[in-house]
Design a protein around this motif. Sequence first.
Motif, PDB file in Angstrom:
ATOM      1  N   GLY A   1       0.780  -1.227   0.000  1.00  0.00           N
ATOM      2  CA  GLY A   1       0.000   0.000   0.000  1.00  0.00           C
ATOM      3  C   GLY A   1       0.812   1.277   0.000  1.00  0.00           C
ATOM      4  N   LEU A   2       2.124   1.172   0.103  1.00  0.00           N
ATOM      5  CA  LEU A   2       2.947   2.379   0.217  1.00  0.00           C
ATOM      6  C   LEU A   2       2.953   3.194  -1.068  1.00  0.00           C
ATOM      7  CD1 LEU A   2       4.903   3.993   2.022  1.00  0.00           C
ATOM      8  CD2 LEU A   2       6.749   2.686   0.993  1.00  0.00           C
ATOM      9  N   LYS A   3       3.053   2.541  -2.200  1.00  0.00           N
ATOM     10  CA  LYS A   3       3.132   3.272  -3.472  1.00  0.00           C
ATOM     11  C   LYS A   3       1.879   4.114  -3.712  1.00  0.00           C
ATOM     12  CE  LYS A   3       6.610   0.734  -5.786  1.00  0.00           C
ATOM     13  NZ  LYS A   3       7.800   1.201  -5.240  1.00  0.00           N
ATOM     14  N   GLY A   4       0.725   3.576  -3.375  1.00  0.00           N
ATOM     15  CA  GLY A   4      -0.515   4.334  -3.537  1.00  0.00           C
ATOM     16  C   GLY A   4      -0.569   5.539  -2.610  1.00  0.00           C
ATOM     17  N   MET A   5      -0.096   5.359  -1.377  1.00  0.00           N
ATOM     18  CA  MET A   5      -0.082   6.479  -0.437  1.00  0.00           C
ATOM     19  C   MET A   5       0.889   7.560  -0.897  1.00  0.00           C
ATOM     20  SD  MET A   5      -0.625   5.013   3.392  1.00  0.00           S
ATOM     21  CE  MET A   5       0.640   3.803   3.498  1.00  0.00           C
ATOM     22  N   LEU A   6       2.030   7.147  -1.428  1.00  0.00           N
ATOM     23  CA  LEU A   6       2.998   8.125  -1.920  1.00  0.00           C
ATOM     24  C   LEU A   6       2.422   8.909  -3.096  1.00  0.00           C
ATOM     25  CD1 LEU A   6       6.305   6.052  -1.775  1.00  0.00           C
ATOM     26  CD2 LEU A   6       5.533   7.811  -0.188  1.00  0.00           C
ATOM     27  N   GLN A   7       1.715   8.228  -3.976  1.00  0.00           N
ATOM     28  CA  GLN A   7       1.122   8.920  -5.118  1.00  0.00           C
ATOM     29  C   GLN A   7       0.023   9.886  -4.681  1.00  0.00           C
ATOM     30  OE1 GLN A   7       1.970   9.153  -8.366  1.00  0.00           O
ATOM     31  NE2 GLN A   7       3.784   8.100  -7.606  1.00  0.00           N
ATOM     32  N   LYS A   8      -0.736   9.500  -3.676  1.00  0.00           N
ATOM     33  CA  LYS A   8      -1.812  10.375  -3.203  1.00  0.00           C
ATOM     34  C   LYS A   8      -1.251  11.642  -2.558  1.00  0.00           C
ATOM     35  CE  LYS A   8      -5.798   8.936  -1.903  1.00  0.00           C
ATOM     36  NZ  LYS A   8      -6.824   9.693  -2.613  1.00  0.00           N
ATOM     37  N   ALA A   9      -0.132  11.508  -1.837  1.00  0.00           N
ATOM     38  CA  ALA A   9       0.431  12.642  -1.097  1.00  0.00           C
ATOM     39  C   ALA A   9       1.610  13.282  -1.821  1.00  0.00           C
ATOM     40  CB  ALA A   9       0.856  12.173   0.288  1.00  0.00           C
ATOM     41  N   LYS A  10       1.793  12.998  -3.096  1.00  0.00           N
ATOM     42  CA  LYS A  10       2.992  13.446  -3.808  1.00  0.00           C
ATOM     43  C   LYS A  10       3.141  14.958  -3.890  1.00  0.00           C
ATOM     44  CE  LYS A  10       1.206  13.241  -8.552  1.00  0.00           C
ATOM     45  NZ  LYS A  10      -0.150  13.522  -8.232  1.00  0.00           N
ATOM     46  N   ASP A  11       2.062  15.703  -3.696  1.00  0.00           N
ATOM     47  CA  ASP A  11       2.143  17.161  -3.751  1.00  0.00           C
ATOM     48  C   ASP A  11       2.503  17.785  -2.404  1.00  0.00           C
ATOM     49  OD1 ASP A  11       1.515  17.143  -6.439  1.00  0.00           O
ATOM     50  OD2 ASP A  11      -0.636  17.248  -6.062  1.00  0.00           O
ATOM     51  N   TRP A  12       2.762  16.962  -1.396  1.00  0.00           N
ATOM     52  CA  TRP A  12       3.147  17.465  -0.078  1.00  0.00           C
ATOM     53  C   TRP A  12       4.445  16.852   0.429  1.00  0.00           C
ATOM     54  CZ3 TRP A  12      -1.695  17.684  -1.784  1.00  0.00           C
ATOM     55  CH2 TRP A  12      -2.414  18.841  -1.514  1.00  0.00           C
ATOM     56  N   ILE A  13       4.927  15.813  -0.242  1.00  0.00           N
ATOM     57  CA  ILE A  13       6.099  15.087   0.251  1.00  0.00           C
ATOM     58  C   ILE A  13       7.123  14.902  -0.862  1.00  0.00           C
ATOM     59  CG2 ILE A  13       4.805  13.827   2.005  1.00  0.00           C
ATOM     60  CD1 ILE A  13       4.800  11.409   0.118  1.00  0.00           C
ATOM     61  N   THR A  14       8.309  14.483  -0.457  1.00  0.00           N
ATOM     62  CA  THR A  14       9.318  14.014  -1.403  1.00  0.00           C
ATOM     63  C   THR A  14       9.880  12.714  -0.856  1.00  0.00           C
ATOM     64  OG1 THR A  14      11.280  14.608  -2.672  1.00  0.00           O
ATOM     65  CG2 THR A  14      11.233  15.321  -0.385  1.00  0.00           C
ATOM     66  N   TRP A  15      10.318  11.827  -1.746  1.00  0.00           N
ATOM     67  CA  TRP A  15      10.853  10.549  -1.288  1.00  0.00           C
ATOM     68  C   TRP A  15      11.887  10.026  -2.275  1.00  0.00           C
ATOM     69  CZ3 TRP A  15       6.228  10.902  -3.817  1.00  0.00           C
ATOM     70  CH2 TRP A  15       5.997  10.038  -4.875  1.00  0.00           C
ATOM     71  N   GLY A  16      12.704   9.107  -1.762  1.00  0.00           N
ATOM     72  CA  GLY A  16      13.730   8.473  -2.581  1.00  0.00           C
ATOM     73  C   GLY A  16      14.435   7.397  -1.779  1.00  0.00           C
TER      74      GLY A  16
END
Length: 162
Positions: free
Chosen positions: A44-59
């Motif tokens: 479920g992490l990829k979906g959460m990252l896509q939903k919040a992509k306008d508030w977070i950064t990741w790598g």
Amino acid sequence: MPDLYAIIRIRGRLDVPPDVDYTLKLLRLHKKFHMVIYPSNQPGLKGMLQKAKDWITWGEINYETLVELLRKRGRTLGNKPLTDEFVDKYLSKYGIYGGIQGLAKALLEGKIKLHKLEVIKPVFRLHPPRGGFKRSTKRPFNDGGELGYRGKSINELIKRML
């Protein structure tokens, strides 16, 4: 061996849609400049990252940055700094030896998940980046901004925020 994603909240709490706010709460990113670490194969992490992509950064975080992060910003319950002695004393039941380096190695190899440990806080409270953000905090990384997926360059940002 899954990669470890370092996820940092870049934008604040103002004007966040309710569904994105809920996703950020699930990720434990309650405040600006908070950071969490999750394995990239977490369900479920990829979906959460896509939903919040306008508030977070990741790598993907590397070993050297992870060790430095655990040393400088790692906290135990009671808000005490994370030390080699603490890791040897309390995490030996999980098979982790060698202090903070051993913990970092176990995290990167996927033997243990940081958010599953009860004695270490899963959220790292970072400083704003030294020198400020180089780009806009309202645009995606690939489009000349700071948000979204940034791959290995997350390590440079983390080092500036320690």
